[in-house]
Design a protein around this motif. Structure first.
Motif, mmCIF file in Angstrom:
data_model
loop_
_atom_site.group_PDB
_atom_site.id
_atom_site.type_symbol
_atom_site.label_atom_id
_atom_site.label_comp_id
_atom_site.label_asym_id
_atom_site.label_seq_id
_atom_site.Cartn_x
_atom_site.Cartn_y
_atom_site.Cartn_z
ATOM 1 N N GLY A 52 0.633 -1.369 0.287
ATOM 2 C CA GLY A 52 -0.078 0.057 0.091
ATOM 3 C C GLY A 52 0.956 1.363 -0.059
ATOM 4 O O GLY A 52 0.301 2.422 0.105
ATOM 5 N N ILE A 53 2.169 1.132 -0.332
ATOM 6 C CA ILE A 53 3.137 2.336 -0.122
ATOM 7 C C ILE A 53 3.551 2.575 -1.788
ATOM 8 O O ILE A 53 3.939 1.647 -2.445
ATOM 9 C CB ILE A 53 4.213 2.333 0.611
ATOM 10 C CG1 ILE A 53 3.778 2.098 2.108
ATOM 11 C CG2 ILE A 53 5.211 3.349 0.643
ATOM 12 C CD1 ILE A 53 4.744 1.606 3.231
ATOM 13 N N GLY A 54 3.565 3.596 -1.900
ATOM 14 C CA GLY A 54 4.334 4.156 -3.431
ATOM 15 C C GLY A 54 3.104 3.917 -4.490
ATOM 16 O O GLY A 54 2.034 3.426 -4.441
ATOM 17 N N PRO B 168 5.767 -0.817 9.822
ATOM 18 C CA PRO B 168 7.366 -0.658 10.244
ATOM 19 C C PRO B 168 7.974 -0.144 9.025
ATOM 20 O O PRO B 168 9.054 0.397 9.488
ATOM 21 C CB PRO B 168 7.399 -2.340 10.442
ATOM 22 C CG PRO B 168 6.188 -2.798 10.535
ATOM 23 C CD PRO B 168 5.077 -1.918 9.811
ATOM 24 N N MET B 169 7.985 -0.431 7.857
ATOM 25 C CA MET B 169 8.770 0.152 6.681
ATOM 26 C C MET B 169 8.686 1.733 6.748
ATOM 27 O O MET B 169 9.789 2.310 6.361
ATOM 28 C CB MET B 169 8.418 -0.367 5.471
ATOM 29 C CG MET B 169 8.705 -1.876 5.288
ATOM 30 S SD MET B 169 10.612 -2.435 5.438
ATOM 31 C CE MET B 169 11.180 -1.368 4.102
ATOM 32 N N LEU B 170 7.567 2.195 7.067
ATOM 33 C CA LEU B 170 7.671 3.827 7.061
ATOM 34 C C LEU B 170 8.387 4.283 8.472
ATOM 35 O O LEU B 170 9.052 5.205 8.100
ATOM 36 C CB LEU B 170 6.086 4.050 7.308
ATOM 37 C CG LEU B 170 5.150 4.117 6.028
ATOM 38 C CD1 LEU B 170 3.693 4.566 6.337
ATOM 39 C CD2 LEU B 170 5.673 5.224 5.084
ATOM 40 N N ALA B 175 11.495 8.443 4.560
ATOM 41 C CA ALA B 175 11.209 8.934 3.272
ATOM 42 C C ALA B 175 10.115 8.451 2.412
ATOM 43 O O ALA B 175 9.532 9.257 1.559
ATOM 44 C CB ALA B 175 12.676 8.829 2.568
ATOM 45 N N LEU B 176 9.813 7.233 2.735
ATOM 46 C CA LEU B 176 8.668 6.525 2.166
ATOM 47 C C LEU B 176 7.345 7.255 2.371
ATOM 48 O O LEU B 176 6.269 7.230 1.563
ATOM 49 C CB LEU B 176 8.472 5.060 2.521
ATOM 50 C CG LEU B 176 9.576 4.215 2.366
ATOM 51 C CD1 LEU B 176 9.443 2.750 2.825
ATOM 52 C CD2 LEU B 176 9.363 4.059 0.349
ATOM 53 N N GLY B 177 7.369 7.969 3.334
ATOM 54 C CA GLY B 177 6.104 8.732 3.732
ATOM 55 C C GLY B 177 5.546 9.769 2.658
ATOM 56 O O GLY B 177 4.368 9.807 2.642
#
Lengths: 54, 302
Positions: A52-54, B168-170, B175-177
């Protein structure tokens, strides 16, 4: 417990073994086609769009 | 028995999430253990994950099937489905009750004191739709101009992925935010919804949405390890109904697809040896210390 139901209670079911064997062969065919490498390639990458990211 | 199950759930959750170097590497584990299938639902983009998620891998393979065939590679998901099938053939949904990290999370959430609600039985069928459409058909048929499909369940639904990987990756890569958008907030809302629902009802994700649970449920008659109902000993006291976390009325439907073989009915509820664990049809014993009882006609237990 009657004799009939007692016999039934002690009968080994074959269906699970056939099912397991079927999927085991399927998995082995998958290994032989090189699918394991593909699964590993996918699993070691962060798929951002998949979470759900990107 | 319930304590043993909790320990096994915890150990399994730690085994499939056994890589703890992510605070330093700031990314996921990338070692060879990732060819091993996680028996329960556990996102492989989780920084601690050491195994692959069968539902994620299956979607990846379905989404890329055209490109694989064009390149002369016969990747049809046989390894993944074969592994899932062997697990399903041996254990069925026992995995949901004993080895799924997301199942454990829901159980812990359900311990939070609140008013508790049941889940309508009809909602149980939704998960089969997710398995068929979101895991197989949509990734296979809805493709972009390059012939590559999307991971519909992971991308649009999976709350386990949001909890174990997205958030967790955020945190690890702030920067992925800048790249998050509507899809992420939709998934976040689904996660929050399931967290709240898990407090109010028992295992709502497992019962209504989980495609892996739906796959294992297909083995309800074929699995090696299962619970058996012994009619002769049953008093129809319905004690097994009240303890079941999946809403199964065991004495009425002993081969119910929702049974996760947590053994609560056998261990906590039934006092009459009417429920036993069997392997390949052979009884392995029932509740420790249960008194053998031959109920008289019309007799019920309190």
């Amino acid at each position: 417990m009657s004799m009939g139901s007692e016999k039934k209670a002690k009968r080994v079911r074959i269906a699970p073994f056939i099912t397991i064997l079927f999927f085991l062969i399927m998995g082995i065919v998958g290994i032989m086609t090189g699918e394991v490498r593909r699964v590993l390639e996918q699993a070691v990458q962060v798929c951002l769009s998949c979470i759900g990211i990107g | 028995m319930e304590i043993v199950r909790k320990w096994i759930q915890t150990i399994m959750a730690l085994l499939v999430n056994g890589s703890w170097s992510f605070p330093f590497t700031r990314t996921i584990y990338q070692g060879p253990l990732k060819v091993v299938c996680s028996p329960g639902l556990n996102c492989y983009s989780c920084p601690a994950s050491t195994t692959y998620c069968p539902i994620g891998s299956l979607q990846q393979l379905m989404a890329g099937i055209r490109i694989a065939i064009e390149n002369g590679q016969n990747f049809f998901g046989l390894y993944v489905v074969g592994t899932m099938g062997v697990l399903g053939g041996v254990f069925g949904r026992l995995i949901c009750g004993w080895a799924c990290p997301f199942g454990l999370i829901q159980e812990l959430l359900h311990k939070i004191p609140s008013r508790k609600f049941s889940i309508p039985q009809k909602l149980n069928y939704i998960k089969y739709g997710f398995l068929l459409f979101f895991v197989f058909l949509l990734p296979l048929t809805v493709v972009d101009k390059f012939g590559y499909g999307e991971l519909w369940f992971c991308k649009y639904v999976c709350p386990a992925g949001t909890l174990e990987a997205g958030l967790p990756m955020l945190m690890l890569q702030p920067a992925l935010g800048q790249t998050i958008g509507l899809v992420f907030f939709n998934k976040l809302a689904i996660l929050v919804g399931f967290i709240l629902w898990s407090i109010l009802a028992s295992r709502p994700f497992c019962r209504t949405t989980c495609p892996l649970g739906a796959f294992y449920a297909l083995f309800k008659k074929l699995k090696l390890v299962k619970l058996r109902h012994i009619e002769e000993n049953c008093t129809r006291c319905e004690a097994c109904h009240s303890v079941c976390p999946m809403g199964v009325k065991f004495n009425e439907s002993p081969e119910n697809a929702e049974c996760i073989s947590c053994l609560k009915c056998m261990d906590k509820a039934c006092k009459f040896d009417a429920i036993t664990l069997e392997i390949a049809g052979l009884p392995m014993g029932s509740r420790a210390g249960a008194r053998i009882h031959r109920p008289k006609q019309g007799e019920v237990s309190m």
